[in-house]
Each structure stands twice: as C-alpha cells, then as structure tokens.
Design a protein around this motif. Structure first.
Motif, short mmCIF file in Angstrom:
data_model
loop_
_atom_site.label_atom_id
_atom_site.label_comp_id
_atom_site.label_asym_id
_atom_site.label_seq_id
_atom_site.Cartn_x
_atom_site.Cartn_y
_atom_site.Cartn_z
N CYS A 34 0.83 -1.20 0.04
CA CYS A 34 0.07 -0.03 0.15
C CYS A 34 0.84 1.19 -0.12
CB CYS A 34 -0.93 -0.05 1.37
SG CYS A 34 -2.01 -1.27 1.29
N THR A 35 1.28 1.88 -1.01
CA THR A 35 2.10 2.96 -1.15
C THR A 35 1.30 4.35 -1.20
OG1 THR A 35 2.06 3.01 -3.58
CG2 THR A 35 3.81 1.78 -2.57
N GLU A 36 1.75 5.50 -1.06
CA GLU A 36 1.08 6.74 -0.88
C GLU A 36 -0.36 6.39 0.09
OE1 GLU A 36 2.32 9.05 -2.30
OE2 GLU A 36 3.90 8.02 -3.60
N SER A 37 -0.02 5.96 1.26
CA SER A 37 -1.16 5.77 2.25
C SER A 37 -0.70 5.97 3.68
CB SER A 37 -1.65 4.01 1.88
OG SER A 37 -1.84 3.62 0.83
N PRO A 38 -0.62 7.11 3.80
CA PRO A 38 -0.54 7.32 5.29
C PRO A 38 -1.51 6.87 6.15
CG PRO A 38 -1.13 9.55 4.09
CD PRO A 38 -1.01 8.30 3.22
N VAL A 39 -0.94 6.43 7.34
CA VAL A 39 -1.80 6.14 8.49
C VAL A 39 -2.20 6.99 9.21
CG1 VAL A 39 -1.90 4.46 10.48
CG2 VAL A 39 -0.32 3.56 8.63
N ARG A 40 -3.47 7.23 9.20
CA ARG A 40 -4.39 8.32 10.04
C ARG A 40 -4.53 8.00 11.58
NH1 ARG A 40 -2.08 12.34 6.97
NH2 ARG A 40 -3.33 12.22 4.88
N ARG A 41 -4.60 6.67 11.77
CA ARG A 41 -5.01 6.03 13.10
C ARG A 41 -4.85 4.80 13.21
NH1 ARG A 41 -9.75 7.69 12.88
NH2 ARG A 41 -11.25 5.95 13.06
N VAL A 42 -4.61 4.12 14.45
CA VAL A 42 -4.51 3.02 14.77
C VAL A 42 -5.44 2.42 15.57
CG1 VAL A 42 -2.79 0.84 15.23
CG2 VAL A 42 -1.69 2.86 14.22
N GLU A 43 -6.23 1.55 15.34
CA GLU A 43 -7.12 0.87 16.31
C GLU A 43 -6.80 -0.56 16.63
OE1 GLU A 43 -10.85 1.47 14.64
OE2 GLU A 43 -10.96 3.64 14.81
N ALA A 44 -7.19 -1.22 17.39
CA ALA A 44 -7.26 -2.52 17.89
C ALA A 44 -7.67 -3.25 16.48
CB ALA A 44 -7.70 -2.92 19.09
N GLY A 45 -6.64 -3.99 16.03
CA GLY A 45 -7.01 -5.02 14.69
C GLY A 45 -7.16 -4.34 13.54
N ARG A 46 -6.72 -2.88 13.24
CA ARG A 46 -6.98 -2.30 12.15
C ARG A 46 -6.35 -1.14 11.83
NH1 ARG A 46 -12.91 -0.05 10.73
NH2 ARG A 46 -13.16 1.47 12.38
N LEU A 47 -5.60 -0.58 10.78
CA LEU A 47 -4.97 0.42 10.52
C LEU A 47 -6.07 1.18 9.74
CD1 LEU A 47 -1.48 -0.61 8.99
CD2 LEU A 47 -2.02 0.38 11.36
N ILE A 48 -6.23 2.62 9.96
CA ILE A 48 -7.23 3.64 9.47
C ILE A 48 -6.26 4.30 8.19
CG2 ILE A 48 -9.09 5.22 9.30
CD1 ILE A 48 -9.62 2.37 10.69
#
Length: 740
Positions: free
Chosen positions: A219-233
């Motif tokens: 997943c390029t050009e995909s900054p992570v905005r938030r991390v939750e239990a079990g998933r990246l937003i």
C-alpha cells in the motif's frame, strides 16, 4: 578479576552502544590517551548490528551472531561497563542521571544512543504497534508470536508500517520466516509515500517484485491516520492486523533536548563537522542521535564511518590537541536483504545488482564486521612507572576533600539506638543494644570483580548481610572498609560516591544503618563491610540443627565463581554475566523473611542453615554435616546452574579457588557420577553473594518451597540428610537422578 588500575585523571563516558561507539571504543583502547578512563553506559549488554537484523528475523542468524557483546568489548578494551539507561543530562554539572537513581560524572562525554520509531506521531500507534527498537523487546515479541503461531490454525494478519529500507527488509524477513516454519499469514506493507524513497528506480522495481513473489500486499501513498485494535485507518482504506510492526518515523530520546543542548526539530543533538556540540566543547555525538550539518540519513553506514573521526577527536580533545572534521561519503554501497538468502545491491543510480550471490557478498561483509569484535586487541604497552612511591600507614587514606565530596550525597537510613554514626563524625560509632538480644557480627572484604563501583558496592553489602540472614538475625548497623584505586582525587571521589551509593541502597533496604568506615587508596578497587545483627537466642539458626530424614533446599543457582573467572579467560558473555549479576543482586533477605514467616505459622523452622559462598555448595554442606553429625545425599540432576556455566567448565574455565575447594570431593561417594563430570566443578565453585542452603522436615518442604515462591525466591530441593556412619567422618553421596 579486576586488572590493576592505571592512574587516571579524566573520565570519558560513552553513552550508548551503537555502531560508532562499539568501533570507537576499540580504537581508543588501541591508542590509549594517557590518564583517560573509559566508561560505556548502555541499558543492554548486547547491541544489535542493524545490517543483520532482517537475517535474524528470517532465521539466517542467531541472536549472538547479530549482536555486539558490550560487556566483552569493554573487558577487552579496559573500559568500565555500566548497564543502565540515562534519564537526564546536566552539562553544567557534567553529570548523568541513570534509571537506577544514581549519578555518573564525566569530564568528556560522547552520545550514540540511536533513535526509536516515533509512535506518538499517529494516534493509537503507541497502544497497538510493536516498534523495531529496542531490538531486545522486539525480538522477544517476535519469538512469542512465532511460538503462538505454531499452535494456531487460523491465518493471522501481519502488517508493517514503513516503506523505507528497514520496513521493506523486515516484511520480507517475516515472510521468509513464516514459509520456513510452514505457517501462513496475510502480509501487508504500508508506506506514506513511494516504496524505498531515495533509492534508484531499479532497486525499487526489484524489491517490489520480491514483495509480490512473497504475496505481500503493498500500500503506497497511504499515510496511516489512526491505529485501532486490529486495524489501520488509512485515507481511503483500512488494513487488518493481528501483529503490527512499526518501522517509520524516528525520534530522539527526550532527555537529549531536555538537557538544553542545541537539538533539531526531532530532538537529535546538533553537532559541528567535528561531531562536537556547538554549545559544549566537552560533548560529542555520532550515529542516529546526532544532527550533522546539512543533514544525513539515519543509516548505519554513516555511524560506522564516523567511528574513526569520533575516536580520534575524543582522544585529541581530552589531550588538548586540534580536532579533525568528519567528511561523509557521497556514495556508498547499499545491500538490502530480500527475505531468503537473496539481496539487492546498488551504488549510486547507475549500478544495481541482485540475486543469491549478492546476499553471499552481504553476508561476508556483515560477518567480517562482527568478527572485529571477537578479535583480541593488540598487546598494550605496560603502564609507565609512577613518578613517586605512595605512602603506607595512615598516609594511604583518601584525602579529606575527596572523602567529603563522596559522602555528602549519601543518605543512610538511621535506626533507633544509633547515638553516633556517619552524621556525627565522631571517632567511633555509639550504639544502644536491645536488652535480651544477641549481637551477631560478621565481616567480608574482597577485591572488585567488575570495574563498576555502584554494582560492586551493592554486591559487597549483600554478601556481608548474607551471613546474618543465614542465622536469622535482623541487620542493625554496618561499618565500611574501602580501597579506592590511585587516581586523581576527583575520580577517587566519584568512585567512592558510586560504590557507597550502591552499598547504602542495599543497607537501607535491609534496615541496616551505615555508622562509619575507613578508606585507603591502593592498586585496585576493593570493599567490605562489618555488619551487626540482632536476634533472640531461640530465633537463631545454626549449622548444627540438621536431622536425618530432612530435605536439603537451595535458593538461587550455582556458578558465580566460574562466570567471574570467565572474565579473566576472555570467555565472558554479556547475557550470562547479566544473569549472574541478577542472581548476586537478589540477596538473601527475602529468603530469610519467607523462612522466618513459615516458622511463625506452625513452629517449624530450618533444622540447619548456611549461605553458600567461598567454600562452594559441597564445602558448606560438609560444615552442616560435621556440625549436625549427619551424612548427606545430593542429587546432581536437580542442582540449578547459572546459564552458560557448564559450557565454561567444559572450555576449561574455573575459579582459582577450585583446587583448594576440590579437596572436599575426597569426602564424597559417587553413585552414577563420573569423576570428570563438569557439574562437580559447579558444586565446589566459590559463590559471591550466593543463596541459602537449609534443611527442613520432609513434610514441611512443600510449604517452605511455596513460601519462597511467594517471595519470588527461586528454590530447589537438591537432596536429603541421612544417618551418619559413625565408623567414618561425615560423608556426602553424589548421585544423578532420583527423588529426595
């Protein structure tokens, strides 16, 4: 075990065991600046070599192959090793504060503490992501995940955030490790920009092809905005994860900026071209924690190349000579691990190579780098003769100024009944003794086994207190006897302060008041304590109370003498010494409380008790047999040993006291135990701050072991006492296997 000290008048402290410091330490040792004492401070005994970390994860290397053993390096370099984390730096006072609450003063300081992934930059990352640094924590989490996967049938989602070299190599290494173990997982690499920014297009294409071959979703050009239990937003997507590894965005240790030194926007220490702080000529920095003029990538290749300049400038600065500039190379060879024994290499934009032969090339380079730390240093010239002889008698005392400076920060706990002690500065201590109690008094004194005063002070105090605990006496007061090496008075004050701070830590914990002492200067660091304890006559434990049929229980593990001897033989290993020191610092206070509490419950008490110290387990067990008129049966299979002890014995490493202690073997009968069994060396090994050996009625042994476990004291049932053969002297039977 501690080499004779060469007089010194300045302290150079290196904080951090990064690539620059590991190499610079060897260089400084080979070209020793006269009068300069070296100290390395690191929270871990092993320092990871970043170039081999992906290979460690993939399973190509062992932990030992990929880490520099800092304890061994310091031993070979004649440097002190302080295992601690720095929490504060005061440049004005030239003082470091460590995570154990102690301080360490310096005259010259070098920083190579690296950088850590910035988990605070993305909401939720700190709670749900695993950073790659510190490597020791990451490696433990990774091994735990592999162990868990071996017992799971569902497919896990493993994600790595960071598309630079570190993250790309890491996801490929994870993929390779899973394949080799026959495990399946959904793998995803997430990066805020393009894959491998700054690398040639040919390198990016080849590494992208390898990601695809391993089934890694990119997943390029995909900054992570938030991390939750079990998933990246992400901006337009979500990525599942059961195990999330963070390999992007680094930050500096917060105490660097808090020190007031000039730092960049991420908290890294600004340095000039000479690797020196522009605000303090006595402070240098290198590696990832340094912000070099014009900026440099956080890459190990720069840290390695900085080592020569750093070592030269530290020596020349301490000697008052001119410094030289570090010139970073414009191009360098980059070799990226590609999961299996495969790699992609480049040097500038025009040369790119790939394949198994490139991995073999990288492997040779990496192994050659690590082999440098196992090579013995060239013989160093003997220290120059001292200009004038040193006085004996009272002329050998430490000077009043140095003594006062060392003691002014100590805060010994004061028991009731101390009428004159350290604070009163009278000629002798004055103590009121409780009526109806017995005074137990013991003395221990020995040279330092490691050139680290604070740690040595703790062990020396615990070793002295151990005799009181073995007799169930409550520590009351102590007198110190200390020999400090012949350094400049400023350094003597530093050594004495750290030694006594360590000792007072343990004495205070035991409720034992330091009431005075005596100091002299000599060729090496040494210390001992006369400790007083109180007990009622009926509460005292002795060596003469054992009875046939009772079980023998040993707290702790054997092997400290062998481990300390490994320092002299050049065979010491950091993790083994860490375990040894941890055992020595456990002391016997908790064991004594556990056993005394057991007696309070039902009147049961140890039949006989002693601490296992200089005469080894067999020597002290023989004392119990002689005093109690019993024989003993010892099960070698159950006797616990410190990690690496048998390996060292099989390599010929033993204490110098072994021949004398081995005489007790003539009083032993061997049942199924060969005369050359290496475990016998552990039975006669002299222990420093060893555990307790006690006998107790068989039916009460489970309760005693449970009480010790509640107090977090490791304990093992190792044998039993038998009826004495009165036609012979007390004997001990050694056998291999079978219940007590």
């Amino acid at each position: 075990m501690n080499p004779v000290s060469t007089p010194a008048d300045r302290d150079l402290v290196l904080v951090g065991g990064g690539h620059s410091h590991a190499l610079a330490l060897r260089m400084l040792a080979m070209n020793r600046e006269p009068g300069l004492r070296l100290t390395l401070v690191s929270p871990d005994s092993l320092a990871a070599y970043s170039g081999m970390l992906p290979g460690l994860v993939a399973g190509h290397y062992t932990l030992e192959e990929t880490h520099v053993d800092l304890r061994r390096l310091c031993q070979a370099s004649g440097a002190r090793f302080v295992r601690a984390r720095v929490t504060d730096l005061d440049p004005a006072a030239r003082r470091l504060t460590l995570d154990d609450g102690t301080t360490l003063d310096y005259d010259w300081l070098s920083l190579d503490v690296g950088a850590t992934p910035d988990l605070d930059a993305v909401p939720g990352a700190a709670a749900h992501a695993v950073p790659v640094k510190p490597v020791s924590d990451f490696h433990y989490r990774w091994r735990s995940l592999l162990a868990d996967l071996d017992h799971r049938t569902d497919e896990l989602a493993i994600s790595v955030v960071g598309g630079g070299a570190g993250g790309t190599e890491m996801i490929l290494a994870v993929a390779r490790a899973l394949i080799d173990r026959g495990l399946a997982a959904r793998l995803t690499l997430v990066t805020a920009g393009e894959l491998l920014p700054g690398y040639p297009d040919a390198v990016r294409r080849r590494m992208a092809r390898r990601l695809a071959d391993y089934g890694v979703r990119l997943c390029t050009e995909s900054p992570v905005r938030r991390v939750e239990a079990g998933r990246l937003i992400l901006d337009h997507d979500t990525v599942a994860h059961d195990f999330l590894l963070w390999c992007t965005g680094v930050k500096a240790a917060p105490w660097l900026a808090a020190s007031g030194l000039p730092c960049d926007e991420r908290g890294f220490v600004r340095v000039d071209e000479r690797l020196r702080s522009p605000a303090d000529e006595r402070i240098f920095a290198a590696g990832d924690c340094a912000a070099f003029p014009g900026g440099l990538p956080k890459a190990g290749v720069y840290a390695v190349r900085q080592a020569r300049t750093l070592a030269d400038n530290l020596a020349t600065a301490a000697g008052g000579r001119a410094l030289r500039a570090y010139r970073p190379q414009k191009r360098f060879l980059s070799l990226l691990s590609a999961g299996g024994r495969d790699a992609v290499g480049s040097r500038g934009p025009l040369l790119t190579v790939a394949g198994p032969w490139v991995w073999r090339w990288k492997d040779r380079i990496d192994r050659r780098f690590m082999a440098r730390f196992d090579e013995p240093l060239p013989s160093m010239p003997a220290p120059a003769a001292e200009a004038s002889p040193h006085c004996a008698g009272c002329g050998a005392k430490i000077g009043a100024a140095a003594l006062g400076e060392a003691l002014e920060r100590l805060q010994p706990a004061v028991r009731e009944g101390i009428e004159a002690g350290v604070d009163q500065a009278d000629d002798a201590a004055v103590i009121r003794w409780p009526a109806g109690q017995r005074l137990g008094q013991t003395l221990d004194y020995f040279p330092a086994f490691l050139d680290e005063p604070h740690l040595f002070g703790r062990v020396a105090a615990l070793h002295a207190l151990s005799d009181l605990y073995a007799m169930n006496a409550t520590p009351h007061s102590a007198l110190a006897t200390v020999c400090v090496p012949r350094h400049h008075p400023r350094l003597q004050a530093r050594d004495l302060q750290r030694l006594m701070a360590g000792a007072v830590t343990e004495l205070n914990r035991a409720g034992c008041t330091l009431v005075g002492g005596h100091t002299i200067e000599g060729p090496e660091l040494a210390a001992g304590f006369t400790v007083n304890g109180a007990a009622t006559p009926e509460a005292l434990w002795h060596k003469g109370g054992a009875r046939p049929g009772q079980c023998l229980i040993l707290t702790g593990a054997l092997g400290t003498g062998i481990q300390l001897a490994s320092l002299m033989h050049g065979r010491a290993r950091g993790p083994w010494l860490d375990a040894t020191l941890e055992a020595m610092l456990a002391g016997n206070g908790a064991a004594r409380v556990a056993l005394a509490g057991l007696g309070d419950l039902d009147g049961t008490r140890p039949g006989a008790c002693t601490d296992v110290t200089g005469f080894g387990l067999l020597g002290h067990l023989l004392e119990i047999c002689q005093q109690s008129d019993v024989d003993a049966r010892l099960n070698l299979e159950t006797v616990p040993l410190l990690p690496g002890t048998l390996t060292l014995v099989e390599a010929g490493v033993t204490s110098t006291l072994k021949p004398a202690n081995d005489q007790v073997l003539a009083r032993c009968e061997h049942h199924g135990v060969a005369s050359d069994d290496p475990r016998l060396a552990a039975l006669t090994d002299p222990q420093t701050s060893g555990g307790l050996l006690f006998s107790i009625d068989r039916e009460r042994a489970p309760a005693a072991l449970a009480a010790l476990r509640r107090h977090r004291v490791p304990a093992t049932q190792v044998g039993e006492l038998t009826v004495k053969n009165h036609k012979a002297s007390a004997t001990m039977t050694l056998h291999d296997g079978g219940p007590c």
